[in-house]
Write an enzyme that holds these catalytic residues in place. Structure first.
Site, PDB file in Angstrom:
ATOM      1  N   SER A  15      36.683  20.685  24.294  1.00  8.86           N
ATOM      2  CA  SER A  15      36.606  20.755  25.758  1.00  8.86           C
ATOM      3  C   SER A  15      37.486  19.673  26.372  1.00  8.86           C
ATOM      4  CB  SER A  15      35.153  20.573  26.230  1.00  8.86           C
ATOM      5  OG  SER A  15      34.669  19.290  25.872  1.00  8.86           O
ATOM      6  N   SER A 140      40.560   4.535  28.213  1.00  9.07           N
ATOM      7  CA  SER A 140      40.168   4.742  29.610  1.00  9.07           C
ATOM      8  C   SER A 140      40.712   3.603  30.444  1.00  9.07           C
ATOM      9  CB  SER A 140      38.638   4.780  29.729  1.00  9.07           C
ATOM     10  OG  SER A 140      38.237   4.848  31.094  1.00  9.07           O
ATOM     11  N   TYR A 153      30.043   1.749  27.908  1.00  6.95           N
ATOM     12  CA  TYR A 153      31.216   2.619  27.803  1.00  6.95           C
ATOM     13  C   TYR A 153      32.486   1.787  27.923  1.00  6.95           C
ATOM     14  CZ  TYR A 153      34.555   6.326  28.982  1.00  6.95           C
ATOM     15  OH  TYR A 153      35.642   7.168  29.012  1.00  6.95           O
ATOM     16  N   LYS A 157      35.536   0.966  25.043  1.00  7.85           N
ATOM     17  CA  LYS A 157      36.956   1.201  25.288  1.00  7.85           C
ATOM     18  C   LYS A 157      37.749  -0.107  25.189  1.00  7.85           C
ATOM     19  CE  LYS A 157      36.459   5.615  25.972  1.00  7.85           C
ATOM     20  NZ  LYS A 157      37.007   6.623  25.039  1.00  7.85           N
ATOM     21  N   THR A 188      36.916  16.952  34.089  1.00  7.97           N
ATOM     22  CA  THR A 188      36.290  17.503  32.890  1.00  7.97           C
ATOM     23  C   THR A 188      34.780  17.340  33.017  1.00  7.97           C
ATOM     24  OG1 THR A 188      36.231  15.417  31.640  1.00  7.97           O
ATOM     25  CG2 THR A 188      38.299  16.694  31.570  1.00  7.97           C
TER      26      THR A 188
END
Length: 264
Positions: A15, A140, A153, A157, A188
């Protein structure tokens, strides 16, 4: 460097960015190995690719990284080699640090960081032996800037940047390249699938994500960066890119700006 006939292995290919990148690369006559946990969705992506006979499916769970040497052997067996590994798989977060269970922190680190470097390390000896290869990593903008609701998160990264910057220096002598791709907001399901403090998915799309870059457009830009073997590339809106430079040159100003962001 042309990507024609290159063998590219993409994780997180079922995806989002991975899916769009797979479809775009197939149109450049690239041979593909597509990986994620969802084999059904991978087959749907394969059916959207050009030259489906040059697309193989290899199910892989980044959270279960104890058997990646066997996965590497299987990946190499499809076309006889692997030229590029796109470490694109991962999961996001939407929760305050004070309200995030440590099990969620561990899961994010296992998937985004440890799973990614475990797969990289499993493939690395092969790249060293053949004295060529290319690691591409989807990190990111928050791998450069920490923002509210994304503490762990962002940490995963940031960790990827530290690891792959170090790795790039170590493997330069073997003609192995490293490219770090830093997305901003991309339209997304990343925010829908993002983990909340108790580990359940958020199940709604952020406004910023909904207004982000179209993943097909993103894939075209990313593909160009891969072919040019860029070391680091920001694919994001003007404000997000500005934040990266503000962090470098005006960190206190950026801190004030980030404190004003919504944390609800």
């Amino acid at each position: 460097m042309s990507l024609k006939n290159k063998i590219v292995w993409i994780t997180g290919a079922s995806s989002g960015i991975g899916k769009s990148l797979a479809i775009h690369l197939s149109q450049q006559n690239t041979k593909l190995i597509l990986s994620s946990r969802n084999e059904l969705s991978l087959n749907e992506v394969r059916n959207l690719c050009l030259n489906k006979q040059d697309v193989y499916i290899l199910s892989l769970d980044l959270e279960n990284y104890s058997n990646f040497e066997a996965k590497v052997e299987e990946a190499i067996s499809f076309f006889g080699t692997v030229d590029i590994l796109v470490n694109n798989g991962g999961i996001s977060q939407r929760s305050l640090a004070a309200e995030t269970d440590i099990s969620v922190d561990k899961r994010l680190m296992n998937i985004n960081y440890l799973g990614t470097i475990a797969l990289t390390k499993a493939l690395l000896p092969y790249f060293i032996r053949k004295k060529s290869g290319h690691f591409v990593v989807t990190t990111s903008i928050v791998g450069k800037i920490g923002t509210p609701l994304r503490s762990t998160y962002a940490a995963t990264k940031h960790a990827l940047h530290g690891f792959f910057d170090s790795l790039r220096a170590e493997i330069h002598q073997y003609n192995i390249k490293v490219t770090l791709i830093c997305p901003g907001f991309v339209t997304t399901n990343v925010s829908k699938n993002a983990l909340t403090g108790d580990g359940t998915p958020q199940e709604k799309m952020d406004t910023a994500t909904a207004n982000g870059i179209d993943p097909d457009r993103f894939a075209k830009i990313m593909s160009k960066g891969i072919s040019q073997q860029k070391e680091e590339m920001y694919i994001a809106g003007a404000k997000e890119k500005l934040g990266v430079y503000a962090k470098r040159f005006y960190p206190k100003l950026l801190s004030k700006m980030i404190r004003k962001l919504s944390v609800t």
